[in-house]
Every structure is written in C-alpha cells, then in structure tokens.
Design a protein around this motif. Structure first.
Motif, short mmCIF file in Angstrom:
data_model
loop_
_atom_site.label_atom_id
_atom_site.label_comp_id
_atom_site.label_asym_id
_atom_site.label_seq_id
_atom_site.Cartn_x
_atom_site.Cartn_y
_atom_site.Cartn_z
N GLY A 45 0.83 -1.19 0.00
CA GLY A 45 0.00 0.00 0.00
C GLY A 45 0.87 1.24 0.00
N ASP A 46 0.22 2.38 0.01
CA ASP A 46 0.92 3.67 0.02
C ASP A 46 0.87 4.21 1.45
OD1 ASP A 46 1.92 6.19 -0.31
OD2 ASP A 46 0.25 6.95 -1.52
N LYS A 47 2.03 4.35 2.07
CA LYS A 47 2.10 4.75 3.48
C LYS A 47 1.70 6.21 3.68
CE LYS A 47 6.18 4.79 5.56
NZ LYS A 47 7.40 4.32 6.27
N GLY A 48 1.93 7.04 2.70
CA GLY A 48 1.61 8.46 2.86
C GLY A 48 2.66 9.18 3.70
N ALA A 49 2.54 10.48 3.79
CA ALA A 49 3.57 11.30 4.42
C ALA A 49 3.49 11.29 5.95
CB ALA A 49 3.47 12.74 3.91
N ARG A 50 2.27 11.35 6.49
CA ARG A 50 2.13 11.50 7.93
C ARG A 50 1.87 10.15 8.61
NH1 ARG A 50 -2.55 15.88 8.31
NH2 ARG A 50 -3.40 14.48 6.69
N VAL A 51 2.49 9.95 9.76
CA VAL A 51 2.32 8.69 10.51
C VAL A 51 1.28 8.84 11.61
CG1 VAL A 51 3.47 6.97 11.96
CG2 VAL A 51 4.66 7.94 9.98
N LEU A 52 1.26 9.98 12.31
CA LEU A 52 0.37 10.15 13.46
C LEU A 52 0.00 11.62 13.60
CD1 LEU A 52 -0.98 8.98 16.06
CD2 LEU A 52 1.21 9.33 17.23
N ILE A 53 -1.32 11.88 13.71
CA ILE A 53 -1.76 13.23 14.05
C ILE A 53 -2.65 13.15 15.29
CG2 ILE A 53 -1.54 14.16 11.72
CD1 ILE A 53 -4.54 13.85 11.36
N PRO A 65 -2.79 8.90 8.44
CA PRO A 65 -4.01 9.52 7.89
C PRO A 65 -4.00 9.66 6.37
CG PRO A 65 -2.61 11.17 8.94
CD PRO A 65 -2.02 9.84 9.29
N ASP A 66 -2.81 9.57 5.74
CA ASP A 66 -2.73 9.72 4.28
C ASP A 66 -2.58 8.38 3.57
OD1 ASP A 66 -2.60 12.53 4.81
OD2 ASP A 66 -0.44 12.31 5.18
N ALA A 67 -2.51 7.28 4.31
CA ALA A 67 -2.23 5.97 3.72
C ALA A 67 -3.41 5.44 2.93
CB ALA A 67 -1.85 4.98 4.82
N ARG A 68 -3.11 4.57 1.96
CA ARG A 68 -4.11 3.84 1.20
C ARG A 68 -3.66 2.38 1.13
NH1 ARG A 68 -8.50 6.93 0.72
NH2 ARG A 68 -9.16 5.90 -1.22
N LEU A 69 -4.55 1.49 1.53
CA LEU A 69 -4.20 0.06 1.51
C LEU A 69 -5.47 -0.77 1.44
CD1 LEU A 69 -4.98 -1.15 4.55
CD2 LEU A 69 -2.86 -0.05 5.20
#
Length: 633
Positions: A45-53, A65-69
């Motif tokens: 999947g695509d992890k995206g830039a941010r890990v935790l908000i 929050p930016d991930a797609r899987l």
C-alpha cells in the motif's frame, strides 16, 4: 524481535540491548516505531507522508491519515502451490487449499459480490464454522471495501439477530450445519428464523458442510448454495480497493451477557499493522510456518489467526470439539501437519492436564516452537504442565487483550525468560500501565490495566454511536485520556504481568480488592475440582465470597472437602480469599468463546435478570444458581 531491535538501532538510534528499554523507545517514539513496522513487514500500500496526528488524544489520534491500503491484498500477497489453508472438522472432514486455489476462490466470490452490488462500507455477515470458505468469503468482502462480521453456527436465532440486526447487512453467509462432538448439527430450522429477521439482507449464500446445502438453500428465500455461485465464474485477476487506513474492516461484538452486544468497529490498517507486529515479532511467525489457534468465528482470535496469511504462513483450521473423537485430537493434528504455532485457551490446557495426557511421550511435537494461551489467566500449574508434559523446549506465551482492541496489550516476548504464572511483557508500542484507585502507576500492586497512549488498533468506534458517547463511556470514563477496559492486573518484579480477572468481577470483601483468578489458581489444582466460579454476594452491608465448584466424578462436597478447599485457598492465596460459602453445581455458564460468566451468575444470585442469555453457550446452567438455600443465611 532481535532483528527489529537491530534495525531500529541502525535507523533511529533505539536501544537494542534490552527489551524493556526498547519497549520504552517504541512507546515514546510512535511515529518512528510504527513507520518501521510498516516497512519491515512489507505492508502493501501507500504509506503516505504522515504517521500520526493528534497523538496526544484518546480517543482522537489518527495513525497514517494519508495511507491507502487493502487488507485482503496484504493477506493474499503470496501465490503458488503450497498449502495456504488446511482444515479439519473433527474427524469427519479434511481439506487443504493452495495459495493459487485460495486466490481463485476469492476471485470468483469477489466477482459475485460485485455482481450483487456489494461495495465499500456494506456489511457482510456470516454464521459459519472455522473453515476455508469462511476465510475466502472474508477476503472477497474486504477486497472490495465491505465490512465483515461473523459468529459461530451454534448461536441461537436471538443471539444472531441481537448482533446482526444492529448493523443491517446486505449479504448473509451461512453453513448448512456443523459437526460437534461427533454429531451432526443441522441449522436449516434456525436459518429459516434468522433470515426473515434481517430485512436488509438481499442475498444469502449457503456453504456445504453436511451435504445439505442445496436443500437448505431451497428452504430460504433469496438463498443459493455456494457451489452454484462459484460455478458461474472463472478465476480472473484479483482487484483490490485501496482505501483509508481507518476504513472499517471488521465489526466484533462484546459478549453481551449484561445487555445487547456492543458493535465494535475495527479499522483495516490498525488491525493489519497490529497483527503483523504481534505475529512477526512477539510470536515469531514467518513465511512457511504452520499456525493454529483453537477458535470459533465468534471470537476475536479468529480475526487474529487469519492475519497470519499476511506473513506467508499456512493456516491450520479446526472446527468442532477439541475432545472429539478423543482428547488427543489437537496433538494428532499438530504432529501430522507440522504445526509450528499451537494456540489454545487456558481452559483447554487445564482440561488436558486433568485428563492426565502426556503428549511429550505420545506425539512428535518437535516442530512446535510456540504454545500460546488466552481467554483467561493461565495458572502456574498449567505453566508447569506444559513444560513437563507437552514440550520442554517451547516458548509458552500467555497473552491478553480482547475483542475491544482485536489484539493484545500483554503477550509473549521471545527474547525474555518465561516465569511461571506470568505474561512476559507489554506489546511493543503499547503504553501499558497498572493504575491504583487514585490513578497513580504501581508495580507489585493490583490495579486497573490501562493503556496511556494511543495505538493503531483502537476501534474506529461503535456502530450506531454517531457522537461517540458509548465508545467514550466504555473505555475513557474511568481515567481521562487513558484507555481502561476492565482488567485487574499487577506488574511483577520481573517486568511481567499477572491478570487477576476482570475488574468488574473483582471481589471486595471488607473493602479489599481480590481477583477471582487468584482463587481459581488454588482450587483448580485440586483433583476433586474440575472447574470453579467465584462471585461476591452482597451480604450484611458487606460483600462475602461465594465459590461454586463443579466436581470430578465421584467427588462429594462434604465437610472434609469444604475444609480442604478452604485450607488450600488460605495457604495458597490468603485468608481474605477464603469463601464464606462453597456450593457444588453440575455446570458452569460460559460464553460461546468459553469464558466463564461471573457477572451473569452474580446477577442471578442477587435476583436480577440476565439481559442477554443468547450470548451463552449453555444458558440453562444459570438456573441452578437461582434462589439457592445455601446463600440465604
């Protein structure tokens, strides 16, 4: 685990020489830790830039929050001809399916679900045994973004409708029946009652187990046998809908013995990442391993088990009684299939101990690396039994978490020693503490097990709880911004943990809190006692301890045995643990997943109604606890 620690040291300067220090780093640096788990486990999947908000908010924190899987894409990453799943239904049925065959079955089901109009966010509900088709249907549903929920086929119609009617499924999947203890259990009659009670269900699929699928399907409007469905489609390349990390994946249900079950919604990303962490590092599950957990589809350990596909492991499924045709059936399975991970319950270990089995002397269990136990606390005697009678060189991992988090708070740590009666440690990334009544962290004292920081597998929320009020009340009312779900626990001097039972079932004689597990650990050592259940009875402006015992054949609860039980508890636990009353019963009520229901018995003893008996495997057992003369004086 050691490889992860070395990698963390290389990338982030994490302490790699000591588990406790590394665990502290994982909790204090959640973005680095969870990002590393994603990378090291090869999440598709695509992890995206941010890990935790909003990482300081419970609830409210958001991981990736930016991930797609897609969950199913991760579980079906492997192909080829090796075993993906092996299934045994007692001694009545055996099947095995390769990775290529599993992908082909999921493809056919995926095409059918799409043809029915099932899509993202729709609920697919199953009343199924723990068999190959259940896993394939779950993967097909989640591959297109639908939400999966399941229960076992031994549920009564009311228990099924109490759960599934709340979530309005569009598709219902059921078997024609199942085997239990060598006997056929046809469920066509139950299905004829259940399906009309689910008006949102547009289609029903009947899976063949007893050979009656066609007849069962014919008796239910909108139902088709699975074989007919699969026959319509040719395998095609699988398509996976990649969605948000927080996309709902599963709905799990609380046991519901004190009211209608809560519908707990778990996310695709949180479930996947947490299970990968637990299975790869804490359970040491690798590609090619053969992983077994004794579970039904109504218990969260089924959801945990199937995730082992994401590590390239083979699932060893079993459905039915673990004592049919005899008490060696699971050890036979372990030997014949080269089981590497043997997961079961504390009650099962205690039962085979009391049967006097010594698998070490009768079976080749040399492939078994891990024996895991959950469901209730594993007693010190059972620790001793595993190493003395099952396998000397094994990682015995007592684990504890729950339906609420579809995973564990405390569990095995393969690089630490195992101490009898203790869970080895907190899971990586889990800020587990024990708090006293004032909310202060304590060691060597009993208190509430809590998690002080967010973690990925926190529920998305509860179904039909738009403002989150029920969700907040369930976990965050006791301590502000801290997860607390009702386990009474204690850190030991070794850094391990002892679970003393549910805190809402905690006994309070004279205002002193006592965990029921401490009493069970003593009394269930006695050969005369097969099983026990303990409650606190309101009495004379205080609480008195009442112990119910199910006795071995031929044993009688006379004065001598009562005295022996009290002496055993007094010397093994403390004088405060000694019951004021001991009562013999012929059966002890338990949930479908095998947990004894102290709260339901307490309600009956106090003359209050039990709100949801449908959650029980044996509700008739409650009757013998009502209006007991022994508890009137």
């Amino acid at each position: 685990m050691a490889q992860l620690m070395r990698l963390s040291a290389e990338r982030h300067g994490a302490p790699a020489e000591d588990y406790s220090a590394f665990h502290g780093w994982s909790v204090g640096n959640p973005e680095d830790f969870w990002s590393l788990v994603w990378d090291d486990c090869g999440v598709v999947g695509d992890k995206g830039a941010r890990v935790l908000i909003d990482g300081d908010k419970m609830p409210g924190a958001q991981f990736f929050p930016d991930a797609r899987l897609n969950f199913a894409e991760n579980l079906l990453a492997k192909g080829g001809e090796g075993d993906a799943i092996v299934f045994r239904g007692e001694d009545k049925l055996e099947r095995r399916i390769s990775w290529a065959e599993l992908r082909a079955m999921v493809s056919r089901l995926q095409q059918h679900f799409r043809a029915l109009g099932v899509g993202e966010g729709d609920r697919v509900a199953a009343m199924m045994p723990n068999m190959v088709e259940t896993v394939a249907c779950m993967l097909a549903a989640t591959s297109i973004g639908a939400v999966w929920t399941s229960c076992s086929p031994d549920f009564g119609p009311k228990g099924v409708l109490d759960r599934f009617s709340q979530i309005e499924p569009v598709l219902f999947i059921a078997c024609d029946g199942y085997w239990y203890n060598g006997k056929q259990q046809d469920i066509a009659g139950k299905l004829q009652e259940i399906v009309p009670g689910l008006p949102t269900v547009k289609n029903t699929i009947i899976v063949d187990y007893l050979g009656n699928a066609e007849a069962t399907a014919a008796s239910i409007e909108t139902a088709q046998p699975l074989a007919m469905v699969l026959g319509r489609y040719e395998p095609a390349p699988l398509e996976f809908e990649r969605l948000a990390f927080s996309q709902p994946l599963y709905i799990l249900f609380s046991s519901g013995t004190t009211g209608i079950p809560k519908c707990i919604v778990h996310s695709a990303g949180g479930t996947l990442l947490q299970h990968l962490k637990e299975q790869r590092y804490h359970a040491n599950i690798n590609a090619g391993d053969r992983v077994f957990y004794f579970t039904t589809c109504g218990w969260m350990m089924w959801n945990w088990l199937v995730s082992a596909l994401a590590s390239g492991a083979t699932l060893l499924l079993f459905d039915g009684s673990p004592f049919a045709p005899n008490a060696n059936v699971l050890f036979d399975y372990a030997e014949q299939e080269g089981m590497t991970y043997f997961g079961t319950s504390a009650k099962y270990v205690d039962a085979v101990r009391k049967e006097g089995l010594r698998p070490m002397e009768t079976h080749d269990l040399s492939k078994v690396r891990v024996i895991s136990s959950t469901g209730s606390p594993l007693s010190p005697e059972c620790f001793t039994y595993v190493y003395d009678a099952i396998r000397k060189d094994v990682h015995l991992a007592s684990i504890s978490g729950g339906t609420d988090i579809v995973s564990c708070f405390v569990l095995g740590v393969p690089i630490l020693p195992v101490y009898s009666g203790e869970i080895q440690g907190a899971g990586l990334g889990m800020a587990v503490e024990v708090l006293n009544d004032e909310g202060a962290p304590v060691v060597g004292e009993k208190g509430e097990l809590v998690c002080a920081k967010p973690f990925p597998s926190m529920p998305v929320g509860f179904w039909n709880d738009p403002d989150g009020a029920k969700y907040k009340a369930a976990y965050f009312e006791r301590f502000d911004n801290i997860w607390c779900h009702g386990d009474f626990a204690e850190w030991t001097e070794h850094g391990g943990m002892i679970i003393h039972g549910r805190s809402d079932a905690t006994l309070n004689p004279g205002g002193v809190r006592i965990g029921t597990a401490e009493i069970y650990n003593q009394v269930e050592q006695m050969p005369e006692v097969l099983e026990a259940l303990c409650i606190g009875q309101d009495w004379d402006n205080d609480v008195r301890v009442v112990l119910f015992v199910r006795l071995a054949e031929g044993a009688v609860l006379d004065e001598a045995l009562q005295k022996a039980i009290r002496t055993k508890i007094r010397t093994g636990a403390s004088p405060r643990h000694v019951p004021a009353r001991i009562v013999a019963v012929t059966d002890i009520p338990r949930t479908k997943s095998g947990k004894i229901v102290e709260l339901a018995v307490r309600e009956i003893v106090h003359g209050r109604p039990v709100k949801n008996k449908e959650a029980l495997a044996n509700p008739e057992a409650l009757d013998q606890f009502r209006d007991l003369p022994d508890l009137q004086d």
